[in-house]
Design a protein around this motif. Structure first.
Motif, PDB file in Angstrom:
ATOM      1  N   MET A 182     -11.174   2.440 -27.155  1.00  0.00           N
ATOM      2  CA  MET A 182     -11.305   0.975 -27.138  1.00  0.00           C
ATOM      3  C   MET A 182     -12.700   0.604 -26.650  1.00  0.00           C
ATOM      4  N   ALA A 183     -13.302  -0.409 -27.261  1.00  0.00           N
ATOM      5  CA  ALA A 183     -14.638  -0.846 -26.869  1.00  0.00           C
ATOM      6  C   ALA A 183     -14.614  -1.390 -25.454  1.00  0.00           C
ATOM      7  N   LYS A 184     -15.782  -1.355 -24.827  1.00  0.00           N
ATOM      8  CA  LYS A 184     -15.925  -1.858 -23.472  1.00  0.00           C
ATOM      9  C   LYS A 184     -15.429  -3.299 -23.363  1.00  0.00           C
ATOM     10  N   LEU A 185     -14.669  -3.575 -22.298  1.00  0.00           N
ATOM     11  CA  LEU A 185     -14.138  -4.919 -22.084  1.00  0.00           C
ATOM     12  C   LEU A 185     -15.149  -5.800 -21.358  1.00  0.00           C
ATOM     13  N   HIS A 186     -14.956  -7.109 -21.501  1.00  0.00           N
ATOM     14  CA  HIS A 186     -15.718  -8.126 -20.760  1.00  0.00           C
ATOM     15  C   HIS A 186     -17.222  -7.982 -20.971  1.00  0.00           C
ATOM     16  N   ARG A 187     -17.607  -7.986 -22.223  1.00  0.00           N
ATOM     17  CA  ARG A 187     -19.025  -7.839 -22.568  1.00  0.00           C
ATOM     18  C   ARG A 187     -19.760  -9.179 -22.542  1.00  0.00           C
ATOM     19  N   LEU A 188     -19.015 -10.279 -22.638  1.00  0.00           N
ATOM     20  CA  LEU A 188     -19.641 -11.598 -22.678  1.00  0.00           C
ATOM     21  C   LEU A 188     -19.676 -12.210 -21.283  1.00  0.00           C
ATOM     22  N   THR A 189     -20.531 -13.188 -21.121  1.00  0.00           N
ATOM     23  CA  THR A 189     -20.587 -13.947 -19.868  1.00  0.00           C
ATOM     24  C   THR A 189     -20.219 -15.394 -20.146  1.00  0.00           C
ATOM     25  N   ALA A 190     -19.759 -16.097 -19.128  1.00  0.00           N
ATOM     26  CA  ALA A 190     -19.375 -17.491 -19.288  1.00  0.00           C
ATOM     27  C   ALA A 190     -20.569 -18.339 -19.719  1.00  0.00           C
ATOM     28  N   TRP A 191     -21.741 -18.047 -19.163  1.00  0.00           N
ATOM     29  CA  TRP A 191     -22.947 -18.812 -19.528  1.00  0.00           C
ATOM     30  C   TRP A 191     -23.267 -18.618 -21.002  1.00  0.00           C
ATOM     31  N   PHE A 192     -23.213 -17.340 -21.472  1.00  0.00           N
ATOM     32  CA  PHE A 192     -23.501 -17.069 -22.879  1.00  0.00           C
ATOM     33  C   PHE A 192     -22.515 -17.809 -23.789  1.00  0.00           C
ATOM     34  N   CYS A 193     -21.244 -17.751 -23.427  1.00  0.00           N
ATOM     35  CA  CYS A 193     -20.214 -18.371 -24.271  1.00  0.00           C
ATOM     36  C   CYS A 193     -20.379 -19.888 -24.354  1.00  0.00           C
ATOM     37  N   SER A 194     -20.867 -20.498 -23.287  1.00  0.00           N
ATOM     38  CA  SER A 194     -21.018 -21.954 -23.286  1.00  0.00           C
ATOM     39  C   SER A 194     -22.276 -22.425 -23.979  1.00  0.00           C
ATOM     40  N   THR A 195     -23.238 -21.511 -24.194  1.00  0.00           N
ATOM     41  CA  THR A 195     -24.529 -21.922 -24.769  1.00  0.00           C
ATOM     42  C   THR A 195     -24.814 -21.341 -26.146  1.00  0.00           C
ATOM     43  N   VAL A 196     -24.151 -20.261 -26.527  1.00  0.00           N
ATOM     44  CA  VAL A 196     -24.471 -19.619 -27.799  1.00  0.00           C
ATOM     45  C   VAL A 196     -24.220 -20.558 -28.970  1.00  0.00           C
ATOM     46  N   SER A 197     -25.170 -20.554 -29.900  1.00  0.00           N
ATOM     47  CA  SER A 197     -25.037 -21.393 -31.097  1.00  0.00           C
ATOM     48  C   SER A 197     -25.244 -20.597 -32.382  1.00  0.00           C
ATOM     49  N   LYS A 198     -25.587 -19.326 -32.263  1.00  0.00           N
ATOM     50  CA  LYS A 198     -25.820 -18.491 -33.441  1.00  0.00           C
ATOM     51  C   LYS A 198     -24.498 -18.237 -34.159  1.00  0.00           C
ATOM     52  N   PRO A 199     -24.417 -18.587 -35.435  1.00  0.00           N
ATOM     53  CA  PRO A 199     -23.162 -18.377 -36.172  1.00  0.00           C
ATOM     54  C   PRO A 199     -22.796 -16.899 -36.244  1.00  0.00           C
ATOM     55  N   GLY A 200     -21.510 -16.636 -36.210  1.00  0.00           N
ATOM     56  CA  GLY A 200     -21.026 -15.279 -36.316  1.00  0.00           C
ATOM     57  C   GLY A 200     -19.986 -14.972 -35.265  1.00  0.00           C
ATOM     58  N   ARG A 201     -19.562 -13.678 -35.214  1.00  0.00           N
ATOM     59  CA  ARG A 201     -18.571 -13.240 -34.240  1.00  0.00           C
ATOM     60  C   ARG A 201     -19.271 -12.515 -33.092  1.00  0.00           C
ATOM     61  N   HIS A 202     -18.928 -12.900 -31.886  1.00  0.00           N
ATOM     62  CA  HIS A 202     -19.506 -12.287 -30.696  1.00  0.00           C
ATOM     63  C   HIS A 202     -18.381 -11.609 -29.928  1.00  0.00           C
ATOM     64  N   ALA A 203     -18.455 -10.257 -29.830  1.00  0.00           N
ATOM     65  CA  ALA A 203     -17.354  -9.467 -29.284  1.00  0.00           C
ATOM     66  C   ALA A 203     -17.377  -9.425 -27.765  1.00  0.00           C
ATOM     67  N   ASP A 204     -16.189  -9.612 -27.173  1.00  0.00           N
ATOM     68  CA  ASP A 204     -16.028  -9.450 -25.735  1.00  0.00           C
ATOM     69  C   ASP A 204     -15.376  -8.112 -25.415  1.00  0.00           C
ATOM     70  N   GLY A 205     -14.895  -7.423 -26.467  1.00  0.00           N
ATOM     71  CA  GLY A 205     -14.178  -6.166 -26.274  1.00  0.00           C
ATOM     72  C   GLY A 205     -12.683  -6.398 -26.217  1.00  0.00           C
ATOM     73  N   GLY A 206     -11.936  -5.335 -26.518  1.00  0.00           N
ATOM     74  CA  GLY A 206     -10.482  -5.464 -26.476  1.00  0.00           C
ATOM     75  C   GLY A 206      -9.944  -6.418 -27.512  1.00  0.00           C
ATOM     76  N   ASN A 207     -10.554  -6.445 -28.703  1.00  0.00           N
ATOM     77  CA  ASN A 207     -10.108  -7.248 -29.849  1.00  0.00           C
ATOM     78  C   ASN A 207     -10.415  -8.746 -29.711  1.00  0.00           C
ATOM     79  N   LEU A 208     -11.081  -9.147 -28.640  1.00  0.00           N
ATOM     80  CA  LEU A 208     -11.374 -10.568 -28.422  1.00  0.00           C
ATOM     81  C   LEU A 208     -12.775 -10.905 -28.895  1.00  0.00           C
ATOM     82  N   TYR A 209     -12.883 -12.006 -29.674  1.00  0.00           N
ATOM     83  CA  TYR A 209     -14.169 -12.444 -30.209  1.00  0.00           C
ATOM     84  C   TYR A 209     -14.327 -13.958 -30.027  1.00  0.00           C
TER      85      TYR A 209
END
Length: 391
Positions: A1-28
């Protein structure tokens, strides 16, 4: 299984680039070209990718999305499809949501799209009054027998009401199914074709017919008695008769619509059946009513209800008729009385009488060339009607 919790709250609230951004554990976090973003849970089943939405980034936080994803991963480890697990949970929740509770949600969503206030009131009244026995029943437990117990007492005595009630119950239950509160496999117990038609006698073809109207020759005597009745509802009914208005038009009248200098009342487009504003010339008698009420003015409405910020209820004028013991007559029927009087007792052209009722006459070409609203001619007509009512 890919590494979990790869994203940060700041990144998630500011990212605008279209596409899928993986957090790990099947969550995008899926970001659309429009800038909107939502959480998704992805997994493979039978060689095909499956997807479950977990909510908008603006509503569901990163921590909440991770909790939802963890629950879905647990389902996968048990060999349970997450979507099927979610559907099962919704069906279980149906035992906790009653028909009455969902009716409130359904009406709150649908009422904003219903222009006619009377239509909104009728939906609410039938579901609250006639379907009262269903309101405490969990959605998933409503049976055909429950629906029959609601319909049978009025099926033959109030055929049109019963038919509409059945359709409204069916609509509520269909909406509950779409919302996931009822098992998709369960048939609607209020459906007619191939179901209730086998259990209820088929009524004859229902017709709306005409609104029960008082003969115009009886209106003066009735109006005299009405003028002796006290209360805002009585004045609203008197004003409605004198202006030949629809109930919703007069009940919603606001002081900003009354021009005392010009002697007119302008009904805005949102309360007009024809979806266009309507100027009403006020007779001396109609003006006297609003002038008297203006002395006690409180709030925006000419005919306020018990709460000053709200108008009288749509049943207020009907209740006046009942208190005066007037049977087989409706408020709307006074418009018919006015039209009969204009046709039988006066020489006013037909189009002037129809314009007074805010009826659309002629084809589109004729309507395009008729730019005026014949206000002065209608003023003479409405004064003649008020004088007749007062004789």
């Amino acid at each position: 299984m890919a590494k979990l919790h790869r994203l940060t709250a700041w990144f998630c609230s500011t990212v605008s680039k279209p596409g899928r951004h993986a957090d790990g554990g099947n969550l995008y976090l899926r970001v659309e070209a429009s800038g909107s973003a939502r959480w998704v849970f992805l997994w493979m089943r039978d060689g095909r990718q499956r997807e479950a939405g977990l909510g908008s980034r603006d509503i569901v936080s990163l921590a909440e999305a991770r909790e939802l994803a963890a629950s879905m991963r647990q389902s996968l480890t048990k060999g349970i499809d997450p979507l099927e697990a979610r559907a099962a949970e919704r069906r279980a929740n149906a035992t906790r949501i009653t028909f009455g509770q969902f009716c409130e949600t359904f009406l709150a969503t649908r009422e904003s799209g219903w222009k006619n206030e009377k239509h909104r009131a009728q939906w609410r009244m039938t579901l609250e009054t006639y379907a009262a026995s269903l309101r405490s029943t969990p959605l998933g437990e409503i049976s055909t027998q429950d629906v029959l117990r609601v319909l049978e007492p009025i099926w033959t005595t109030k055929a049109e009401t019963a038919s509409r009630l059945r359709g409204r119950i069916e609509a509520v239950l269909d909406a509950a199914r779409v919302a996931g509160h009822i098992d998709d496999r369960a048939p609607n117990p209020a459906r007619w074709s191939g179901h209730l038609e086998m259990l209820l006698p088929r009524a004859g073809k229902l017709s709306r017919g005409h609104h029960a109207a008082m003969p115009y020759k009886d209106v003066p005597a009735f109006l005299k008695g009405l003028q002796e009745a006290e209360g805002v509802a009585a004045r609203a009914l008197e004003f409605t008769i004198l202006t030949a208005a629809r109930s919703g038009e007069s009940l919603g009248a606001q002081w900003s619509e009354i021009d005392f200098d010009a002697g007119t009342w302008t009904v805005p487009v949102e309360r007009m059946k024809a979806s266009r504003p309507h100027r009403v010339p006020l007779s001396r008698q109609a003006q006297a009513i609003v002038q008297e009420l203006a002395k006690m003015r409180a709030g925006d409405f000419v005919f306020p209800g018990q709460k000053l910020k709200k108008p009288l209820s749509n049943m207020a004028m009907e209740m006046v008729l009942r208190r005066l013991k007037v049977e087989n007559v409706t408020v709307h029927g006074f418009r018919s009385a006015f039209r009969d009087w204009a046709g039988e007792e006066t020489h006013f052209p037909r189009e002037i009488a129809e314009a007074a009722l805010a009826h659309v006459i002629g084809d589109k070409a004729e309507q395009a060339y008729r730019r005026g609203d014949a206000l002065q001619k209608r003023r003479v007509l409405m004064q003649a009607w008020a004088d007749f009512c007062e004789k």
